[in-house]
Motif scaffolding. Structure first.
Motif, PDB file in Angstrom:
ATOM      1  N   ASN A 101       4.997  -0.420   5.865  1.00  0.00           N
ATOM      2  CA  ASN A 101       4.121  -1.272   5.069  1.00  0.00           C
ATOM      3  C   ASN A 101       4.836  -2.568   4.681  1.00  0.00           C
ATOM      4  O   ASN A 101       4.233  -3.638   4.710  1.00  0.00           O
ATOM      5  CB  ASN A 101       3.653  -0.529   3.815  1.00  0.00           C
ATOM      6  CG  ASN A 101       2.493  -1.227   3.159  1.00  0.00           C
ATOM      7  OD1 ASN A 101       1.530  -1.588   3.830  1.00  0.00           O
ATOM      8  ND2 ASN A 101       2.583  -1.452   1.865  1.00  0.00           N
ATOM      9  N   GLN A 102       6.123  -2.459   4.361  1.00  0.00           N
ATOM     10  CA  GLN A 102       6.879  -3.665   4.016  1.00  0.00           C
ATOM     11  C   GLN A 102       6.923  -4.626   5.193  1.00  0.00           C
ATOM     12  O   GLN A 102       6.743  -5.827   5.030  1.00  0.00           O
ATOM     13  CB  GLN A 102       8.319  -3.302   3.608  1.00  0.00           C
ATOM     14  CG  GLN A 102       8.437  -2.742   2.210  1.00  0.00           C
ATOM     15  CD  GLN A 102       7.864  -3.673   1.167  1.00  0.00           C
ATOM     16  OE1 GLN A 102       8.172  -4.852   1.132  1.00  0.00           O
ATOM     17  NE2 GLN A 102       6.983  -3.154   0.330  1.00  0.00           N
ATOM     18  N   ARG A 103       7.154  -4.077   6.395  1.00  0.00           N
ATOM     19  CA  ARG A 103       7.180  -4.932   7.589  1.00  0.00           C
ATOM     20  C   ARG A 103       5.832  -5.619   7.765  1.00  0.00           C
ATOM     21  O   ARG A 103       5.762  -6.807   8.060  1.00  0.00           O
ATOM     22  CB  ARG A 103       7.522  -4.104   8.830  1.00  0.00           C
ATOM     23  CG  ARG A 103       9.005  -4.040   9.113  1.00  0.00           C
ATOM     24  CD  ARG A 103       9.258  -3.756  10.586  1.00  0.00           C
ATOM     25  NE  ARG A 103       8.653  -2.511  11.012  1.00  0.00           N
ATOM     26  CZ  ARG A 103       9.260  -1.325  10.966  1.00  0.00           C
ATOM     27  NH1 ARG A 103      10.497  -1.255  10.543  1.00  0.00           N
ATOM     28  NH2 ARG A 103       8.657  -0.245  11.361  1.00  0.00           N
TER      29      ARG A 103
ATOM     30  N   TYR B 140       6.746   3.570   3.862  1.00  0.00           N
ATOM     31  CA  TYR B 140       6.933   2.433   2.971  1.00  0.00           C
ATOM     32  C   TYR B 140       7.529   1.255   3.742  1.00  0.00           C
ATOM     33  O   TYR B 140       7.108   0.114   3.588  1.00  0.00           O
ATOM     34  CB  TYR B 140       7.857   2.835   1.821  1.00  0.00           C
ATOM     35  CG  TYR B 140       8.128   1.720   0.843  1.00  0.00           C
ATOM     36  CD1 TYR B 140       7.169   1.358  -0.094  1.00  0.00           C
ATOM     37  CD2 TYR B 140       9.335   1.029   0.872  1.00  0.00           C
ATOM     38  CE1 TYR B 140       7.413   0.333  -0.984  1.00  0.00           C
ATOM     39  CE2 TYR B 140       9.580   0.000  -0.014  1.00  0.00           C
ATOM     40  CZ  TYR B 140       8.625  -0.343  -0.945  1.00  0.00           C
ATOM     41  OH  TYR B 140       8.855  -1.373  -1.811  1.00  0.00           O
ATOM     42  N   GLU B 141       8.492   1.568   4.589  1.00  0.00           N
ATOM     43  CA  GLU B 141       9.141   0.531   5.385  1.00  0.00           C
ATOM     44  C   GLU B 141       8.145  -0.144   6.326  1.00  0.00           C
ATOM     45  O   GLU B 141       8.126  -1.365   6.453  1.00  0.00           O
ATOM     46  CB  GLU B 141      10.262   1.169   6.197  1.00  0.00           C
ATOM     47  CG  GLU B 141      11.423   0.240   6.470  1.00  0.00           C
ATOM     48  CD  GLU B 141      12.517   1.010   7.158  1.00  0.00           C
ATOM     49  OE1 GLU B 141      12.602   0.927   8.391  1.00  0.00           O
ATOM     50  OE2 GLU B 141      13.265   1.747   6.462  1.00  0.00           O
TER      51      GLU B 141
ATOM     52  N   ASP C  37      -2.061   2.563   1.818  1.00  0.00           N
ATOM     53  CA  ASP C  37      -1.397   1.318   1.451  1.00  0.00           C
ATOM     54  C   ASP C  37      -2.102   0.155   2.152  1.00  0.00           C
ATOM     55  O   ASP C  37      -3.139   0.346   2.791  1.00  0.00           O
ATOM     56  CB  ASP C  37       0.093   1.374   1.802  1.00  0.00           C
ATOM     57  CG  ASP C  37       0.318   1.599   3.275  1.00  0.00           C
ATOM     58  OD1 ASP C  37      -0.655   1.508   4.051  1.00  0.00           O
ATOM     59  OD2 ASP C  37       1.459   1.873   3.665  1.00  0.00           O
TER      60      ASP C  37
ATOM     61  N   ASN D 200       5.439  -8.414   5.171  1.00  0.00           N
ATOM     62  CA  ASN D 200       6.227  -9.597   5.558  1.00  0.00           C
ATOM     63  C   ASN D 200       5.505 -10.384   6.635  1.00  0.00           C
ATOM     64  O   ASN D 200       5.427 -11.604   6.582  1.00  0.00           O
ATOM     65  CB  ASN D 200       7.608  -9.184   6.086  1.00  0.00           C
ATOM     66  CG  ASN D 200       8.514  -8.753   4.966  1.00  0.00           C
ATOM     67  OD1 ASN D 200       8.297  -9.108   3.809  1.00  0.00           O
ATOM     68  ND2 ASN D 200       9.533  -7.993   5.297  1.00  0.00           N
TER      69      ASN D 200
END
Ligand SMILES: [Zn+2]
Length: 131
Positions: free
Chosen positions: A68-70, A65-66, A16, A73
């Motif tokens: 990567n989201q952090r 996934y989390e 990712d 952001n």
């Protein structure tokens, strides 16, 4: 062989954007270690690479996934900040930027008007500055 790899990767997280950054940094660290001959960069690069491989092989897809989201952001906030800085720099000859003393809201005022009283658009505090 390709099928075996595909089967192996099934249910695993894969690469990712965060992983790409980790890989990029480790390549840079490797290059630094080549030129500087300092082991610490080599070790750091291997560590980062290992960590990224661990993430790619991980079956805890939600957690990866989390992460990567952090990261996304965080990257977004940096880009926004950077763009704002660039914008301020472009306008530096025409405008002054001040921070409101009570709420730290940034206020833009035209330059070359002498002493002016600025009213904060957010909290309505008035403060006097040279423009
Ligand atoms: Zn304010």
């Amino acid at each position: 062989m390709k099928q075996r790899i595909q089967r192996f990767m099934m249910g695993r997280y894969g690469a990712d954007q965060f992983g790409q950054l980790l890989m990029g940094i480790s390549v840079v660290l490797l290059l630094i270690s080549l030129f500087s001959r300092l082991d610490i960069f080599y070790i750091l690069a291997l560590g980062l690479m290992g960590y990224e491989y661990y993430r790619m092989m991980s079956k805890q897809v939600d957690r990866r996934y989390e992460e990567n989201q952090r990261f996304m952001n965080w990257r977004y906030r940096i880009v926004v900040k950077w763009n704002r800085k660039k914008e301020h720099f472009k306008q530096r000859k025409v405008y002054h930027f001040y921070k409101c003393p009570s709420c730290r809201q940034k206020v833009r005022v035209p330059k070359g008007k002498g002493k002016i009283c600025i009213t904060c658009p957010k909290c309505k505090t008035e403060f006097i500055k040279k423009s």
